[in-house]
Design a protein around this motif. Structure first.
Motif, mmCIF file in Angstrom:
data_model
loop_
_atom_site.group_PDB
_atom_site.id
_atom_site.type_symbol
_atom_site.label_atom_id
_atom_site.label_comp_id
_atom_site.label_asym_id
_atom_site.label_seq_id
_atom_site.Cartn_x
_atom_site.Cartn_y
_atom_site.Cartn_z
ATOM 1 N N HIS A 193 -13.892 101.155 105.793
ATOM 2 C CA HIS A 193 -13.095 101.401 106.994
ATOM 3 C C HIS A 193 -11.624 101.498 106.604
ATOM 4 N N GLU A 194 -11.061 102.687 106.747
ATOM 5 C CA GLU A 194 -9.640 102.894 106.510
ATOM 6 C C GLU A 194 -8.865 102.600 107.791
ATOM 7 N N ASP A 195 -7.529 102.581 107.672
ATOM 8 C CA ASP A 195 -6.664 102.321 108.831
ATOM 9 C C ASP A 195 -7.085 101.043 109.558
ATOM 10 N N THR A 196 -7.488 100.047 108.772
ATOM 11 C CA THR A 196 -7.958 98.781 109.326
ATOM 12 C C THR A 196 -7.171 97.651 108.676
ATOM 13 N N THR A 197 -6.188 97.132 109.389
ATOM 14 C CA THR A 197 -5.328 96.076 108.868
ATOM 15 C C THR A 197 -5.888 94.708 109.216
ATOM 16 N N VAL A 198 -6.099 93.891 108.198
ATOM 17 C CA VAL A 198 -6.569 92.523 108.394
ATOM 18 C C VAL A 198 -5.353 91.624 108.599
ATOM 19 N N GLN A 214 -2.531 114.730 95.303
ATOM 20 C CA GLN A 214 -2.482 116.157 95.595
ATOM 21 C C GLN A 214 -3.748 116.862 95.125
ATOM 22 N N THR A 215 -4.280 116.475 93.989
ATOM 23 C CA THR A 215 -5.415 117.191 93.400
ATOM 24 C C THR A 215 -6.773 116.603 93.778
ATOM 25 N N ALA A 216 -6.799 115.481 94.455
ATOM 26 C CA ALA A 216 -8.063 114.912 94.936
ATOM 27 C C ALA A 216 -7.811 114.252 96.288
ATOM 28 N N PRO A 217 -7.596 115.074 97.335
ATOM 29 C CA PRO A 217 -7.220 114.513 98.640
ATOM 30 C C PRO A 217 -8.314 113.664 99.272
ATOM 31 N N GLY A 218 -9.578 114.046 99.093
ATOM 32 C CA GLY A 218 -10.677 113.243 99.627
ATOM 33 C C GLY A 218 -10.805 113.330 101.133
ATOM 34 N N GLY A 219 -11.906 112.786 101.661
ATOM 35 C CA GLY A 219 -12.141 112.751 103.096
ATOM 36 C C GLY A 219 -11.607 111.471 103.711
ATOM 37 N N ARG A 220 -11.932 111.266 104.974
ATOM 38 C CA ARG A 220 -11.468 110.073 105.677
ATOM 39 C C ARG A 220 -12.649 109.190 106.052
ATOM 40 N N HIS A 221 -12.362 107.899 106.151
ATOM 41 C CA HIS A 221 -13.344 106.921 106.627
ATOM 42 C C HIS A 221 -12.816 106.324 107.920
ATOM 43 N N ALA A 222 -13.696 106.185 108.896
ATOM 44 C CA ALA A 222 -13.284 105.754 110.228
ATOM 45 C C ALA A 222 -12.748 104.325 110.220
ATOM 46 N N ALA A 223 -11.785 104.075 111.088
ATOM 47 C CA ALA A 223 -11.270 102.720 111.277
ATOM 48 C C ALA A 223 -12.340 101.853 111.921
ATOM 49 N N LEU A 224 -12.255 100.568 111.679
ATOM 50 C CA LEU A 224 -13.181 99.626 112.295
ATOM 51 C C LEU A 224 -12.789 99.428 113.754
ATOM 52 N N THR A 225 -13.754 99.637 114.654
ATOM 53 C CA THR A 225 -13.472 99.511 116.084
ATOM 54 C C THR A 225 -14.284 98.424 116.763
ATOM 55 N N CYS A 251 -17.084 83.022 106.798
ATOM 56 C CA CYS A 251 -15.670 83.353 106.987
ATOM 57 C C CYS A 251 -15.538 84.372 108.112
ATOM 58 N N ARG A 252 -14.356 84.377 108.735
ATOM 59 C CA ARG A 252 -14.100 85.369 109.781
ATOM 60 C C ARG A 252 -12.716 85.988 109.560
ATOM 61 N N LEU A 253 -12.672 87.289 109.652
ATOM 62 C CA LEU A 253 -11.433 88.047 109.516
ATOM 63 C C LEU A 253 -11.071 88.658 110.850
ATOM 64 N N SER A 254 -9.815 88.515 111.247
ATOM 65 C CA SER A 254 -9.327 89.191 112.447
ATOM 66 C C SER A 254 -8.529 90.413 112.025
ATOM 67 N N THR A 255 -8.630 91.468 112.798
ATOM 68 C CA THR A 255 -7.973 92.730 112.456
ATOM 69 C C THR A 255 -7.006 93.141 113.548
ATOM 70 N N THR A 285 -13.539 91.708 114.835
ATOM 71 C CA THR A 285 -13.748 90.561 113.950
ATOM 72 C C THR A 285 -14.816 90.900 112.919
ATOM 73 N N VAL A 286 -14.537 90.545 111.668
ATOM 74 C CA VAL A 286 -15.510 90.741 110.593
ATOM 75 C C VAL A 286 -15.992 89.371 110.146
ATOM 76 N N THR A 287 -17.293 89.157 110.193
ATOM 77 C CA THR A 287 -17.914 87.911 109.741
ATOM 78 C C THR A 287 -18.556 88.167 108.390
ATOM 79 N N ALA A 288 -18.255 87.308 107.417
ATOM 80 C CA ALA A 288 -18.777 87.512 106.067
ATOM 81 C C ALA A 288 -18.975 86.177 105.383
ATOM 82 N N ARG A 289 -20.014 86.089 104.563
ATOM 83 C CA ARG A 289 -20.214 84.853 103.799
ATOM 84 C C ARG A 289 -19.117 84.697 102.761
#
Length: 518
Positions: free
Chosen positions: A199-204, A14-25, A213-217, A222-226
């Protein structure tokens, strides 16, 4: 404010609502992907970004809003009654490493807050573990000795700032408390400024542990990461079988203001009375009042009457702080490992580039900060003195872990079988605002009747490992008692380890599973 008028939600949000970060598209390629935007995930991502890595944080909801957004935010190395147990199960060196790792993490966070100029209500306080039971005094004396031998500024005391006498307490000086959202949102801003991505609203949904490594969302990106860090509170991937070594638990929080001169002046916890934790925080501009937070009523998700537990906690707060004006109530959740120590490090025995942080047992603030330092060291090839202590691949001697392990698995088995045998009420008996698991169409459905009388029906089978959910009336959520997954009334995942929603079901209404009363 009356009981029914209390705000149902976290003061921190309530006291620190913050902004939003875009979902990964779209597809993404980074050095490190961090799954989970709580304190462990954000701190790890920030440390890695500072170390020169390209990093992306993938959060299914909003950052610092799930477990971290509902904590009481004590930043302390005194974790109730742990050091005497560690001394017996891990030896004196294990206890020292635990104290050192937690303490160094706290001091590092203080330096970060000061260095970035973060206004997060950081306050130094003594931490206390207390008892009012004279029969437990020797237990606390032993804890004080063990904590002191582990390197903490610990002592046994009989006087505290609480408004009631105690039989004894362990005091550790120089600990801290803060506003977790203010701290982490500032850290997130700095992470992005350094080139990191959130990236918020991004379910792996999936993990391929190749090189890279590869992550599917859920969105198809797809997110590729070492390297990949799984910091989702309860691990969303079961390949390491960590669910057999973790037991979920929830605790409730009531909060309200008290006159500043009634501040007990420390952070307190007792294992008595099904846990009671007390602390205050700054409140208002004039400094005449403090926000009092009372935590307790430890329970397994999906079991028992949560409303009654809230009432007991509120009654305890008013009994001991008669001038409190309760304004907020919320709940928090954590996972306890069967052998006491959190699981931080490689995800499983064969893991080369995947890591996990979980099992903080209610002490996720210092634990998450500690995990960020440990994981950053491992990913960047540095040494960390306490890696072995927290290594998820550790093989605990049977005598140490077996009792807790067997108890946890017996509880899961009891729910998996027993919940399928219990009687269910008829749908017609459900009052507005209530939910229940009922028999329908040859199976079990989780059915909620909203305030307008419409029914919301979903499968009662948790999408994680198949236990039956139960209804939490105070928070209006379906909860899995086996591993702690939580869902809203329409089956959407609120909290993992489940990543898929409960299936919508038809119960005499439309295709969405809603039906009018009658």
């Amino acid at each position: 404010m009356t009981e029914n008028q209390q705000v149902s939600g976290s003061y921190w949000l309530q006291t620190a609502p913050g902004g939003r970060h875009a979902a990964l598209t779209g597809d993404l390629d980074v050095d490190v992907a961090v799954i989970g935007g709580g304190i462990a995930g954000l701190c790890t991502a920030w440390e890695l970004t500072r170390a020169g890595k390209s990093v992306a944080v993938l959060e299914a909801g909003r950052i610092a809003a799930s477990v971290t957004g509902h904590t009481t935010a004590k930043v302390t190395a005194l974790h109730s009654l742990i050091y005497d147990k560690l001394r017996r199960t891990r030896g004196s060196e294990g206890a020292r490493l635990y104290a050192r790792s937690q303490s160094e993490a706290i001091e590092h966070a203080a330096e970060v807050a000061a260095g970035l100029g973060i206004d997060c209500d950081w306050e130094r306080r003594s931490a206390y573990t207390f008892t009012r039971d004279a029969g437990r005094v020797e237990e606390l004396r032993a804890e004080a000795r063990a904590a002191r031998e582990a390197g903490l500024p610990a002592s046994f005391v009989t006087e505290t700032g609480l408004p009631f006498p105690v039989a004894g307490a362990v005091e550790v000086t120089g600990q801290a408390q803060f506003h977790p959202r203010k701290y982490l949102l500032a850290l997130a801003d700095d992470l992005v400024a350094r080139g990191g991505r959130i990236h918020e609203d991004t379910t792996v949904l999936g993990l391929d542990e190749g090189e890279p490594c590869r992550l599917s969302t859920e969105s198809g990106a797809t997110v590729t990461a070492r390297d990949v860090v799984v910091a989702t509170h309860y691990p969303i991937f079961d390949r390491a079988l960590l669910f057999t070594r973790l037991s979920p638990h929830r605790e409730l929080v009531v909060a309200g203001t008290v006159p500043a001169d009634q501040d007990p002046g420390g952070m307190y916890i007792t294992p008595d009375e099904n846990t009671r934790s007390v602390r205050t925080a700054p409140y208002g501009e004039d400094g005449t009042r403090r926000l009092l937070m009372i935590t307790g009523e430890h329970f397994t998700p999906g079991t028992g009457d949560t409303r009654a537990r809230f009432d007991r906690l509120a009654a305890w707060a008013r009994e001991h702080f008669p001038d409190v004006e309760l304004t907020h109530r919320w709940a928090t959740q954590d996972n306890s490992p069967t052998d006491t120590v959190p699981l931080v490090g490689p995800l499983h025995h064969g893991a080369r580039h995947t890591y996990v942080a979980t099992g903080f047992a209610g002490w996720g603030m210092s634990g998450g900060m500690m995990a960020s330092l440990l994981l950053t060291a491992q990913i960047t090839g540095e040494e960390c003195a306490w890696s072995g202590l927290y290594d998820p691949r550790r093989l605990a001697p049977a005598v140490r872990e077996a009792p807790s392990f067997l108890k946890t698995q017996a509880e899961v088995a009891r729910h998996f079988v027993g919940d399928r045998l219990r009687p269910s009420p008829p749908v017609e008996a459900l009052p507005p605002g209530e939910g229940a698991v009922v028999r329908a169409d040859g199976g079990r459905l989780a059915v909620y009747r909203d305030e307008d009388g419409a029914l919301h029906a979903v499968s009662a089978r948790c999408t994680h490992l198949g236990c039956l959910v139960d209804f939490n009336s105070a928070e209006r959520a379906w909860e899995c008692p086996c591993h702690g997954s939580r869902f809203d009334i329409d089956g959407k995942v609120v909290q993992g380890p489940a990543t898929k929603p409960l299936e919508r079901r038809h119960i005499g209404g439309d295709a969405e599973g809603r039906a009018p009363a009658g």
